[in-house]
Design a protein around this motif. Structure first.
Motif, short mmCIF file in Angstrom:
data_model
loop_
_atom_site.label_atom_id
_atom_site.label_comp_id
_atom_site.label_asym_id
_atom_site.label_seq_id
_atom_site.Cartn_x
_atom_site.Cartn_y
_atom_site.Cartn_z
N CYS A 1 -13.28 -51.25 -8.89
CA CYS A 1 -12.40 -52.32 -9.35
C CYS A 1 -12.97 -53.69 -8.95
O CYS A 1 -12.85 -54.66 -9.68
CB CYS A 1 -11.01 -52.16 -8.73
SG CYS A 1 -10.10 -50.82 -9.47
N ASP B 1 4.85 -50.81 -11.68
CA ASP B 1 4.85 -50.51 -13.10
C ASP B 1 5.86 -51.35 -13.89
O ASP B 1 6.10 -51.08 -15.06
CB ASP B 1 5.18 -49.03 -13.30
CG ASP B 1 3.89 -48.23 -13.48
OD1 ASP B 1 2.82 -48.86 -13.59
OD2 ASP B 1 3.96 -47.00 -13.49
N LEU C 1 -8.33 -49.20 -19.20
CA LEU C 1 -7.61 -49.74 -18.04
C LEU C 1 -7.08 -51.12 -18.40
O LEU C 1 -7.79 -51.92 -19.00
CB LEU C 1 -8.58 -49.89 -16.87
CG LEU C 1 -8.68 -48.71 -15.91
CD1 LEU C 1 -9.84 -48.93 -14.97
CD2 LEU C 1 -7.39 -48.53 -15.13
N SER C 2 -5.83 -51.37 -18.03
CA SER C 2 -5.32 -52.73 -18.25
C SER C 2 -5.77 -53.61 -17.10
O SER C 2 -6.05 -53.13 -16.00
CB SER C 2 -3.80 -52.70 -18.32
OG SER C 2 -3.28 -52.33 -17.07
N LYS D 1 -3.99 -55.53 -15.41
CA LYS D 1 -2.99 -55.43 -14.36
C LYS D 1 -3.28 -54.26 -13.42
O LYS D 1 -3.22 -54.39 -12.20
CB LYS D 1 -1.63 -55.24 -15.03
CG LYS D 1 -0.46 -55.12 -14.10
CD LYS D 1 0.82 -55.14 -14.90
CE LYS D 1 1.89 -54.30 -14.26
NZ LYS D 1 3.10 -54.22 -15.09
N LYS D 2 -3.63 -53.12 -14.03
CA LYS D 2 -3.90 -51.93 -13.23
C LYS D 2 -5.10 -52.17 -12.32
O LYS D 2 -5.10 -51.75 -11.15
CB LYS D 2 -4.19 -50.75 -14.19
CG LYS D 2 -4.40 -49.43 -13.50
CD LYS D 2 -3.09 -48.78 -13.16
CE LYS D 2 -3.32 -47.51 -12.35
NZ LYS D 2 -2.06 -46.97 -11.83
N GLN E 1 -4.01 -54.30 -9.46
CA GLN E 1 -3.08 -53.62 -8.54
C GLN E 1 -3.78 -52.59 -7.67
O GLN E 1 -3.23 -52.15 -6.67
CB GLN E 1 -1.95 -52.96 -9.33
CG GLN E 1 -0.96 -53.99 -9.91
CD GLN E 1 0.22 -53.34 -10.58
OE1 GLN E 1 0.12 -52.20 -11.01
NE2 GLN E 1 1.32 -54.06 -10.66
N SER E 2 -4.98 -52.18 -8.06
CA SER E 2 -5.65 -51.13 -7.30
C SER E 2 -6.48 -51.72 -6.17
O SER E 2 -6.89 -52.89 -6.22
CB SER E 2 -6.56 -50.33 -8.23
OG SER E 2 -5.82 -49.82 -9.31
N ILE F 1 -8.82 -44.09 -11.74
CA ILE F 1 -7.56 -44.71 -12.17
C ILE F 1 -7.42 -44.90 -13.68
O ILE F 1 -6.35 -45.22 -14.16
CB ILE F 1 -7.34 -46.09 -11.49
CG1 ILE F 1 -8.59 -46.97 -11.65
CG2 ILE F 1 -6.97 -45.95 -10.03
CD1 ILE F 1 -8.33 -48.42 -11.26
N TYR F 2 -8.50 -44.69 -14.43
CA TYR F 2 -8.35 -45.02 -15.86
C TYR F 2 -7.44 -44.03 -16.57
O TYR F 2 -7.23 -42.91 -16.12
CB TYR F 2 -9.71 -45.19 -16.55
CG TYR F 2 -10.47 -43.93 -16.87
CD1 TYR F 2 -11.58 -43.55 -16.13
CD2 TYR F 2 -10.10 -43.13 -17.97
CE1 TYR F 2 -12.30 -42.41 -16.44
CE2 TYR F 2 -10.82 -41.99 -18.29
CZ TYR F 2 -11.91 -41.63 -17.51
OH TYR F 2 -12.60 -40.51 -17.82
N TYR G 1 -7.72 -55.32 -22.09
CA TYR G 1 -8.11 -54.03 -21.56
C TYR G 1 -9.61 -53.99 -21.29
O TYR G 1 -10.38 -54.72 -21.89
CB TYR G 1 -7.79 -52.92 -22.57
CG TYR G 1 -6.34 -52.78 -22.87
CD1 TYR G 1 -5.45 -52.37 -21.88
CD2 TYR G 1 -5.85 -53.08 -24.13
CE1 TYR G 1 -4.10 -52.25 -22.15
CE2 TYR G 1 -4.50 -52.97 -24.41
CZ TYR G 1 -3.63 -52.56 -23.42
OH TYR G 1 -2.30 -52.44 -23.68
#
Lengths: 458, 458
Positions: free
Chosen positions: A149, B161, A182-183, A185-186, A189-190, A199-200, A168
């Motif tokens: 990330c 989320d 993956l967004s 945001k994700k 957040q990771s 995580i994808y 994305y």
């Protein structure tokens, strides 16, 4: 904030001599508004403005201009200078523009493009405009699943204002086969050290490159997507269709539907009313009109075969238009409803029996109302009409309104079935619309009308 | 990957007895697909499935179900249990659902909602569905300009989320007045200690809460937006319209246009063909059909006033339908083209003179072609028709096809003008469409037809 187009034009006019203020103006408004204002001016002014914008913005503003204006500007500029604007256009409008150039112009421009841009343009222009490939963009970001990330975020930082890094990140393997997405945001957040592969999201909606653009629009709509990846048959990621392209597709399909609906030959793209010549408009309209005129021969033959009956009872001739019009209107309504329900996937061709049964019941109610109106109309209009002694007006009015009622039921059912039949045989149901329905139910109407007349009056 | 609906249904059926596998199934597919599968089952199965989903997902899946299914499920559930699903629905579909409840049901549900949800629902349901307020969502994130990027990122991390943190962060002052926005990308690209006030974009496109939803859709489309903030007259941020809501609006407007176009009374929302009763369909269609039947009286009166002429030359009666149909088709085409061009803002009412001139030229070409076809048709069909000795078929055919040509020109111009006139007086141009045009140009057609006949033949 929001100012009107004319105000912006005035504002631009007033700052035109002040380079600093022009620069401020050019940076203040969204690209599409700058494009709208600039294309009111001659190429010299446009070029002067472009000279003080950064290259990204030049490409973006140029992307938003009208096609005719783009082509005109292109013709007046050296290919070398133009290539630097071209490089920064949005990939999908770039390919679209390229397709509008003549072969000579394409050949003249290509040598000035860098290899990557040239490849991108040539590939994208090769897809038919009504497929996923024809509307996709190549502005997107791919990363390998073994990256972290932290790396993804660094990559995003260094991307600056680039168009690629939007919503994305797509995860592909070394053969560009799409594994997931993956967004942003994700990623944020990771934990920075997390590997993307952990995580994808590996369940994703996609389109194949040759899929119909309407299907593509349907997916974006159904799943509320901002971006839909486009793959080839090997699963390799070729491009991405963005939400704004989908809105454009829906508008185009809407126009196409309306045109087919009214018997106008639709084009590949939305043509501007003003930019289409009289001859162009004529060509789009004459085909159906002439075809329907020829098809109208059948109605003519039917009317002529009852010439004798008409000579005896001239009143019959006078109500042919009423029966024909009412049938056409009822049939067009039914066709509209069914075509829309098919488009919205509320109905399928397999439901035809259910549809016919429902339409027949609706038509029965309509026939009652319209039959009563027709009965009244005949009595009122023909009250003083001279009739042969063996006929009486009440009975004639009854016969005529009975024929009209039967015609309403028949044409409603025919109107509902025609789109289903066209769809069954792989056509676009919208073709079976108003003019086609009107002409078809004219035939059924005349048969019913003269059938009833011969039965009751002769 | 992509499996078909029926396959997913089979898959769900096969795992139904295995709680672990059901759980896996429920997490694997997008919400809309889960909703599609679940609504095939009875409320008990749906509830069992909801019990093993986290609350967010329950609300999201429930949001995607059909309205009738939602209402049915709601009725069978305790209000307390339902409220926990309700809390997590998307704010716009939640308000929409709430509007579909009876007043008693609304009153029964409200006490179980937390204060914030209740307020949100009551506010959103108060906006008319065809305005920005009626389609906006309250799922968005606001931050104060004095916060840092670090804080914004932390905020996003802790949001998990949540539906709120999607594409943009909105910067508001202490009175909720919108000052600007920031994309997630921009926040990430900036130094963590940067204050939001130093980087936010203060030029933004927005809609007022009472703005027509079509205007809203137009803005999202023009500026390629993913999200459009909605403000009240004080400039306070009330909600956000997302791209997917806009696609829905465009579809609805499309359906409404088509319906108006074909003389069907449009509803506030897209009604499902199957869920609308026969009586409901009847009501939407009968209004126009009956109105047109009454309007048709004028045509009837014209035909009757030439009764004598028709008695002498019965052949005249036989070609009334041909002239009327051709005029109706040509007029509908012209109306379609103009209505679309108005909708796409290619034309304005003020251009009417230019439009009439262009349509007249197009119509002249169409009239030539169709006149020749009509001449041939009359000769062929009426070759054996007995005529009074003072008339000859060639001259009659000439007169009839001349009338048809003039009618094509007239009805094309009328067809182009009617939408402009309706728009001029503040109506929706789509109303002036097929059935209305057909009935109007029937009148001009008969006048032209009998005018030419009286002039040439009597």
């Amino acid at each position: 904030m929001q100012t009107r187009y004319s105000e912006r034009l005035d504002e631009f006019n007033s700052v035109l001599d002040n380079k600093g203020k022009v620069n401020e103006f050019l940076n203040k408004y969204p690209e599409v508004e700058i494009a709208e204002v600039l294309q009111e001016y001659d190429n010299k002014v446009i070029l002067d403005c472009f000279e003080i914008m950064d290259p990204e913005r030049q490409g973006e503003v140029f992307s938003e201009m009208d096609m005719t204006r783009k082509l005109d500007f292109f013709k007046q500029l050296s290919k070398k200078r133009f290539s630097s604007i071209f490089e920064y256009m949005y990939s999908d409008s770039r390919a679209d523009f390229f397709q509008h150039l003549t072969q000579q112009e394409q050949a003249a421009l290509l040598p000035f493009l860098n290899k990557q841009t040239a490849e991108d343009v040539l590939t994208l222009s090769a897809y038919p405009p009504d497929t996923a490939g024809g509307i996709m963009s190549t502005d997107f970001t791919v990363l390998n699943e073994n990256l972290s990330c932290r790396y993804a975020i660094e990559n995003m930082r260094s991307a600056g204002d680039s168009k690629d890094f939007i919503y994305y990140v797509y995860i592909v393997d070394e053969n560009m086969i799409l594994k997931g997405f993956l967004s942003l945001k994700k990623i944020i957040q990771s934990d920075p050290d997390t590997l993307l592969k952990d995580i994808y999201v590996d369940e994703f909606i996609f389109s194949y490159v040759d899929e119909d653009r309407e299907e593509v629009a349907g997916k974006v709509e159904k799943y509320d997507l901002v971006a839909l990846p486009v793959l080839n048959s090997h699963g390799q990621l070729l491009g991405v269709v963005y939400h704004d392209d989908v809105i454009e597709v829906i508008r185009k399909e809407h126009t196409e539907d309306m045109e087919k609906f009214m018997g106008i030959v639709p084009g590949d793209e939305i043509l501007n009313y003003n930019q289409t010549s009289v001859g162009g408009h004529f060509k789009k309209r004459v085909v159906w009109l002439a075809a329907l005129a020829v098809l109208g021969l059948i109605s003519g033959i039917i009317i002529h075969s009852f010439e004798e009956a008409l000579t005896v009872l001239i009143i019959l001739a006078m109500y042919i238009p009423m029966v024909a019009d009412t049938g056409g209107n009822a049939g067009s309504q039914a066709a509209t409803v069914v075509i829309r329900a098919l488009a919205l996937k509320q109905l399928a061709v397999a439901d035809w029996l259910k549809i016919v049964w429902k339409e027949a019941r609706i038509a029965f109610l309509l026939a009652l109302v319209l039959g009563v109106i027709a009965y009244g109309k005949v009595l009122w209009l023909s009250w003083n009409t001279a009739l042969p002694p063996e006929h009486n007006l009440y009975f004639l009015a009854f016969g005529i309104s009975l024929a009209l009622s039967l015609q309403v039921i028949t044409s409603t059912v025919v109107g509902a079935c025609l789109p289903l039949i066209v769809k069954k045989f792989g056509g676009d149901p919208a073709v079976a619309a108003s003019p086609a329905i009107t002409t078809t139910v004219d035939i059924t109407g005349l048969l019913i009308y003269f059938g009833i007349a011969m039965l009751l009056f002769f």
